[in-house]
Motif scaffolding. Structure first.
Motif, PDB file in Angstrom:
ATOM      1  N   LEU A  38       0.879  -1.169   0.000  1.00  0.00           N
ATOM      2  CA  LEU A  38       0.000   0.000   0.000  1.00  0.00           C
ATOM      3  C   LEU A  38       0.916   1.218   0.000  1.00  0.00           C
ATOM      4  CD1 LEU A  38      -2.475  -1.321   2.721  1.00  0.00           C
ATOM      5  CD2 LEU A  38      -2.650  -1.572   0.236  1.00  0.00           C
ATOM      6  N   ASN A  39       0.921   1.962  -1.088  1.00  0.00           N
ATOM      7  CA  ASN A  39       2.023   2.893  -1.301  1.00  0.00           C
ATOM      8  C   ASN A  39       1.595   4.353  -1.474  1.00  0.00           C
ATOM      9  OD1 ASN A  39       0.869   2.478  -3.788  1.00  0.00           O
ATOM     10  ND2 ASN A  39       2.744   1.849  -4.830  1.00  0.00           N
ATOM     11  N   ARG A  40       0.930   4.856  -0.464  1.00  0.00           N
ATOM     12  CA  ARG A  40       0.667   6.291  -0.371  1.00  0.00           C
ATOM     13  C   ARG A  40       1.200   6.784   0.983  1.00  0.00           C
ATOM     14  NH1 ARG A  40      -5.398   7.453  -1.174  1.00  0.00           N
ATOM     15  NH2 ARG A  40      -4.659   9.560  -1.670  1.00  0.00           N
ATOM     16  N   PRO A  41       2.512   6.657   1.186  1.00  0.00           N
ATOM     17  CA  PRO A  41       3.077   6.902   2.523  1.00  0.00           C
ATOM     18  C   PRO A  41       2.886   8.318   3.038  1.00  0.00           C
ATOM     19  CG  PRO A  41       4.824   6.729   0.871  1.00  0.00           C
ATOM     20  CD  PRO A  41       3.551   6.287   0.216  1.00  0.00           C
ATOM     21  N   GLU A  42       2.750   9.284   2.125  1.00  0.00           N
ATOM     22  CA  GLU A  42       2.592  10.676   2.559  1.00  0.00           C
ATOM     23  C   GLU A  42       1.280  10.894   3.308  1.00  0.00           C
ATOM     24  OE1 GLU A  42       0.478  10.244  -1.290  1.00  0.00           O
ATOM     25  OE2 GLU A  42       2.403   9.563  -0.483  1.00  0.00           O
ATOM     26  N   ARG A  43       0.318   9.938   3.136  1.00  0.00           N
ATOM     27  CA  ARG A  43      -0.971  10.026   3.839  1.00  0.00           C
ATOM     28  C   ARG A  43      -1.245   8.754   4.636  1.00  0.00           C
ATOM     29  NH1 ARG A  43      -5.186  12.550  -0.513  1.00  0.00           N
ATOM     30  NH2 ARG A  43      -6.535  12.514   1.311  1.00  0.00           N
ATOM     31  N   LYS A  44      -0.191   8.040   4.978  1.00  0.00           N
ATOM     32  CA  LYS A  44      -0.276   6.807   5.776  1.00  0.00           C
ATOM     33  C   LYS A  44      -1.055   5.713   5.050  1.00  0.00           C
ATOM     34  CE  LYS A  44       0.198   9.410  10.082  1.00  0.00           C
ATOM     35  NZ  LYS A  44      -0.389   9.766  11.397  1.00  0.00           N
ATOM     36  N   ASN A  45      -0.927   5.685   3.728  1.00  0.00           N
ATOM     37  CA  ASN A  45      -1.413   4.590   2.884  1.00  0.00           C
ATOM     38  C   ASN A  45      -2.924   4.344   2.971  1.00  0.00           C
ATOM     39  OD1 ASN A  45       1.365   4.023   2.194  1.00  0.00           O
ATOM     40  ND2 ASN A  45       1.546   3.036   4.185  1.00  0.00           N
ATOM     41  N   PRO A  46      -3.742   5.379   2.817  1.00  0.00           N
ATOM     42  CA  PRO A  46      -5.190   5.152   2.862  1.00  0.00           C
ATOM     43  C   PRO A  46      -5.683   4.442   1.598  1.00  0.00           C
ATOM     44  CG  PRO A  46      -4.746   7.391   2.210  1.00  0.00           C
ATOM     45  CD  PRO A  46      -3.409   6.784   2.554  1.00  0.00           C
ATOM     46  N   LEU A  47      -6.864   3.837   1.728  1.00  0.00           N
ATOM     47  CA  LEU A  47      -7.511   3.179   0.600  1.00  0.00           C
ATOM     48  C   LEU A  47      -8.445   4.153  -0.102  1.00  0.00           C
ATOM     49  CD1 LEU A  47      -8.434  -0.235   2.258  1.00  0.00           C
ATOM     50  CD2 LEU A  47      -6.473   0.267   0.803  1.00  0.00           C
ATOM     51  N   THR A  48      -8.655   3.924  -1.391  1.00  0.00           N
ATOM     52  CA  THR A  48      -9.604   4.688  -2.188  1.00  0.00           C
ATOM     53  C   THR A  48     -10.641   3.724  -2.768  1.00  0.00           C
ATOM     54  OG1 THR A  48      -8.324   4.424  -4.225  1.00  0.00           O
ATOM     55  CG2 THR A  48      -7.769   6.314  -2.811  1.00  0.00           C
ATOM     56  N   PHE A  49     -11.669   4.278  -3.393  1.00  0.00           N
ATOM     57  CA  PHE A  49     -12.644   3.426  -4.087  1.00  0.00           C
ATOM     58  C   PHE A  49     -11.925   2.484  -5.058  1.00  0.00           C
ATOM     59  CE2 PHE A  49     -15.488   7.162  -3.245  1.00  0.00           C
ATOM     60  CZ  PHE A  49     -16.427   6.498  -2.473  1.00  0.00           C
ATOM     61  N   GLU A  50     -10.949   3.026  -5.773  1.00  0.00           N
ATOM     62  CA  GLU A  50     -10.260   2.248  -6.797  1.00  0.00           C
ATOM     63  C   GLU A  50      -9.376   1.161  -6.196  1.00  0.00           C
ATOM     64  OE1 GLU A  50     -11.546   6.116  -8.323  1.00  0.00           O
ATOM     65  OE2 GLU A  50     -10.259   5.574  -6.620  1.00  0.00           O
ATOM     66  N   SER A  51      -8.676   1.476  -5.109  1.00  0.00           N
ATOM     67  CA  SER A  51      -7.792   0.456  -4.521  1.00  0.00           C
ATOM     68  C   SER A  51      -8.596  -0.646  -3.855  1.00  0.00           C
ATOM     69  CB  SER A  51      -6.793   1.081  -3.550  1.00  0.00           C
ATOM     70  OG  SER A  51      -7.435   1.766  -2.492  1.00  0.00           O
ATOM     71  N   TYR A  52      -9.720  -0.300  -3.216  1.00  0.00           N
ATOM     72  CA  TYR A  52     -10.621  -1.335  -2.695  1.00  0.00           C
ATOM     73  C   TYR A  52     -10.995  -2.321  -3.803  1.00  0.00           C
ATOM     74  CZ  TYR A  52     -12.259   0.335   1.966  1.00  0.00           C
ATOM     75  OH  TYR A  52     -12.392   0.670   3.279  1.00  0.00           O
ATOM     76  N   ALA A  53     -11.477  -1.775  -4.909  1.00  0.00           N
ATOM     77  CA  ALA A  53     -11.979  -2.623  -5.991  1.00  0.00           C
ATOM     78  C   ALA A  53     -10.860  -3.444  -6.617  1.00  0.00           C
ATOM     79  CB  ALA A  53     -12.670  -1.768  -7.051  1.00  0.00           C
ATOM     80  N   GLU A  54      -9.690  -2.831  -6.797  1.00  0.00           N
ATOM     81  CA  GLU A  54      -8.600  -3.582  -7.415  1.00  0.00           C
ATOM     82  C   GLU A  54      -8.090  -4.680  -6.489  1.00  0.00           C
ATOM     83  OE1 GLU A  54      -4.418  -3.011  -9.887  1.00  0.00           O
ATOM     84  OE2 GLU A  54      -5.215  -1.313  -8.747  1.00  0.00           O
ATOM     85  N   LEU A  55      -8.004  -4.401  -5.198  1.00  0.00           N
ATOM     86  CA  LEU A  55      -7.605  -5.444  -4.247  1.00  0.00           C
ATOM     87  C   LEU A  55      -8.608  -6.597  -4.261  1.00  0.00           C
ATOM     88  CD1 LEU A  55      -6.407  -3.289  -1.227  1.00  0.00           C
ATOM     89  CD2 LEU A  55      -4.997  -4.941  -2.479  1.00  0.00           C
TER      90      LEU A  55
END
Length: 283
Positions: A38-55
């Motif tokens: 999970l690679n959004r370290p500047e915001r502590k790696n939050p999930l988005t609609f898109e990352s939920y669906a892709e996971l």
């Protein structure tokens, strides 16, 4: 059905995912161990609609993957995952009508279902913040390694929601007990790494610098074992929640008989007879 037709049918249901190109998180495969970052370290790696669906879609595909036998999931930087992105997810949800809200909550629940139903053992390597949906990702994994600075929090009550999110009220009590789960889900407070370890949420604590290597070593050890049988173990751990003891014993009898028909079972006996270490191949 002819043998050639059967081979074609099976080939259509086999996937190799080493070359998969993830759009919303990091993905790599080495020696049959897949690593999700999970690679959004500047915001502590939050999930988005898109990352939920892709996971969700990726874990569904793992059911048919032939080149992945274990999965490690971790966060970039010094945090695991801060949950659903406040601006990208929570703000839009406020304006959605009920049918669309239900589509979203079912989609996030489907991610947990996909994690529980894929045959590969999933290891969460948890450092720093592990909150909200991030806590659910860790909870839904088969094993969890943490650090002393891990901060586990099911934050749903803090944003006016119930703690019953993505299966938390079913799964979390089975890991840490009913009373402890109730405390975390009602209060939304953070549990330290030491507390999470003492409660059984983490299998063990690691030094932060060694966490990912330790998780990948554990995954590699699982890959070196009888991976078909590991898939059966995962299936039964999940399936037997809703069974009586008698039903569970019968189901395990059938499952173990299936494992006894594998070549890995033969390899283990041959190696024992030869006083050598078995080399499992997952068939």
């Amino acid at each position: 059905m002819t043998r050639s037709n059967a081979d074609a049918l099976l080939a259509g249901n086999r996937l190799t995912l080493a070359g998969y190109e993830a759009r919303h998180f990091g993905w790599s495969v080495a020696d049959k161990v897949a690593t999700i970052t999970l690679n959004r370290p500047e915001r502590k790696n939050p999930l988005t609609f898109e990352s939920y669906a892709e996971l969700r879609d990726l874990f569904r595909q793992l059911t048919y993957a032939t080149d992945v036998k274990a999965v490690v999931i971790h966060g970039a930087g010094e945090n695991f995952c801060s949950g659903g992105d406040v601006h990208d997810i929570i703000a839009p949800l406020i304006d959605l009508p009920m049918p669309e809200l239900l589509l979203f909550t079912r989609m996030t629940g489907d991610l947990v279902k996909a994690m529980r139903h894929c045959p590969q053992p999933i290891i969460a390597a948890v450092d720093g913040v592990c909150a909200g949906a991030g806590a659910i990702l860790a909870m839904s994994s088969d094993m969890r390694l943490g650090t002393a600075r891990s901060k586990l929090a099911f934050l749903f009550s803090r944003v006016g929601l119930a703690g019953c999110d993505m299966g938390a009220c079913a799964i979390l009590p089975r890991i840490i007990g009913q009373g402890r789960a109730a405390e975390l889900l009602f209060t939304g407070r953070s549990a330290s790494g030491d507390e999470g370890h003492a409660w059984g949420f983490y299998n063990r604590l690691c030094e932060p610098a060694a966490l990912i290597a330790d998780a990948q070593k554990l995954a590699a050890d699982l890959v070196a074992g009888p991976t078909f049988a590991h898939g059966i173990t995962k299936k039964m751990l999940h399936q037997e929640w809703s069974m009586s003891i008698d039903e569970a014993i019968e189901s395990e009898a059938q499952a173990q008989a299936i494992c006894m028909s594998t070549r890995d079972f033969e390899r283990a006996y041959s190696a024992f007879a030869a006083k050598s270490r078995p080399v499992f191949e997952g068939d």
